[in-house]
Scaffold this active site. Sequence first.
Site, PDB file in Angstrom:
ATOM      1  N   CYS A   1       2.860  41.150  -2.552  1.00 37.11           N
ATOM      2  CA  CYS A   1       2.376  42.542  -3.260  1.00 37.11           C
ATOM      3  C   CYS A   1       0.905  42.103  -3.736  1.00 37.11           C
ATOM      4  O   CYS A   1       0.809  41.235  -4.702  1.00 37.11           O
ATOM      5  CB  CYS A   1       3.270  42.678  -4.423  1.00 37.11           C
ATOM      6  SG  CYS A   1       2.800  43.906  -5.581  1.00 37.11           S
TER       7      CYS A   1
ATOM      8  N   CYS B   1       0.632  42.740  -7.523  1.00 36.46           N
ATOM      9  CA  CYS B   1       0.994  41.619  -8.154  1.00 36.46           C
ATOM     10  C   CYS B   1      -0.250  40.364  -8.339  1.00 36.46           C
ATOM     11  O   CYS B   1      -0.342  40.004  -9.364  1.00 36.46           O
ATOM     12  CB  CYS B   1       2.303  41.164  -7.655  1.00 36.46           C
ATOM     13  SG  CYS B   1       3.391  42.264  -7.338  1.00 36.46           S
TER      14      CYS B   1
END
Length: 211
Positions: A125, A128
């Site tokens: 991600c 993230c």
Amino acid sequence: MAPAFACHKYLIRSSHFHNKHKHPLGATRPDSTNSFGTTPMVSGQYINSSLMQNQKPLQKLRGEEKKYKRVVKACALYQDVDLDTDMPISVDLEPITSEEQFDQVLAEAQQRSEPIIIDWMATWCRKCIYVKPKLEKLAAEFYPRVRFYYVNVNAIPQALVNRANVVKMPTIQLWKDGKKQAEVIGGHSKAWLVVDETREMIGNSEATDMT
């Protein structure tokens, strides 16, 4: 004040300071004598603390003022503290790698009557990865009364992910008294908005505790 002038040798790179990233640490140098045992791996010119203390002119740096500011800032970033307040400017998120550890973290927080922040993320991600260092700086704002953790959802049992009801990454949750109290889902927001919403979430929790 932090012992900034205890730093011995490190490298200076303009873009590092412009980006305001946490100072990376690299391999130990044989000629390094600092107490930390590591040398920042960034490009540039070595600066010796004796020159820094005497404020002698240094080649490849433009002017004494520029040199002094860079050296002092390098010390602060290297030691990860604020020179003025002696407080950390960034706090690493502690990893949670199992359901047993998750339960232990919740139990310890409940004993301290403190909330905790858990960043549910994944290595694939991109949001993230981008948000995590910003959360580390946010963790410094609430240090030490709020502890920050992260969970790599690909490295834990799916049962724990389901237990936290995490469906999108990153998801930043506030847990207190063994229960999830609030969360911020950052998949559709800018990183700075995620951080601001997380800060507000913590503030709301602390305000509730005071009433």
